[in-house]
Structure formats: C-alpha cells, structure tokens
Write a protein that holds these residues in place. Structure first.
Motif, PDB file in Angstrom:
ATOM      1  N   TRP A 247      -4.275  -2.693  -6.133  1.00 39.06           N
ATOM      2  CA  TRP A 247      -2.978  -2.034  -6.070  1.00 39.06           C
ATOM      3  C   TRP A 247      -2.520  -1.642  -7.464  1.00 39.06           C
ATOM      4  CZ3 TRP A 247       1.842  -2.694  -8.164  1.00 39.06           C
ATOM      5  CH2 TRP A 247       2.884  -1.953  -7.596  1.00 39.06           C
TER       6      TRP A 247
ATOM      7  N   CYS B 190       0.827  -1.213   0.000  1.00 45.78           N
ATOM      8  CA  CYS B 190       0.000   0.000   0.000  1.00 45.78           C
ATOM      9  C   CYS B 190       0.857   1.256   0.000  1.00 45.78           C
ATOM     10  CB  CYS B 190      -0.931   0.008   1.208  1.00 45.78           C
ATOM     11  SG  CYS B 190      -2.265  -1.196   1.072  1.00 45.78           S
TER      12      CYS B 190
ATOM     13  N   CYS C 155      -6.574   4.270   2.206  1.00 42.62           N
ATOM     14  CA  CYS C 155      -6.754   3.869   0.814  1.00 42.62           C
ATOM     15  C   CYS C 155      -7.601   4.921   0.110  1.00 42.62           C
ATOM     16  CB  CYS C 155      -7.437   2.512   0.724  1.00 42.62           C
ATOM     17  SG  CYS C 155      -7.693   1.979  -0.992  1.00 42.62           S
TER      18      CYS C 155
END
Length: 73
Positions: free
Chosen positions: A64, A14, A32
């Motif tokens: 991702w 991330c 996110c």
C-alpha cells in the motif's frame, strides 16, 4: 492533523492506494494495479483487467502506498 499524519494515514485501505484501478469487470469495482504500474508501457496494453487481482475498498496489503496530494497529476 499534522502534515506527516496526512501523508501516512493510520488505517490504509486499497481504496486510497495509489495503485488501485477502477474496473467494471471486478465485483468490487476495484483491482490492484501494482503489477500494472511496475510493467513497461508496452506490456500494459497486452494485459486484460482480469489479470489484476480484485480488491476490496477496506483491505490493504504491504505494498500500500498513499496518493501524494502534492504530486502533479
């Protein structure tokens, strides 16, 4: 390392995702931003940071996407 390998790392995280957003209100310091970037500019202003899920730097999901170093800022 080839150019293809540099574009698609073998260990996505991330922390290196193009959708990650720094957040002071997240315990991990990261949230996110996938939904943020998919929403219209007007809707982005109405969502508080708490609306976006906290993420850890070492995790990654199926959404991702790496940061394109060749793209203009």
């Amino acid at each position: 390392m080839s150019q293809l390998e540099s574009q698609h790392p073998s260990n996505p995280r991330c922390q290196s995702c193009r959708y990650v957003m720094p957040s002071y209100s997240a315990s991990t310091g990261l949230r996110c931003g996938l939904q943020y970037f998919q929403s219209t500019v007007l809707m982005r202003k109405f969502q508080r940071m708490e609306h976006y899920p906290e993420v850890k730097a070492f995790n990654a999901c199926e959404a991702w996407s790496g940061i394109d170093a060749n793209a203009p800022p």
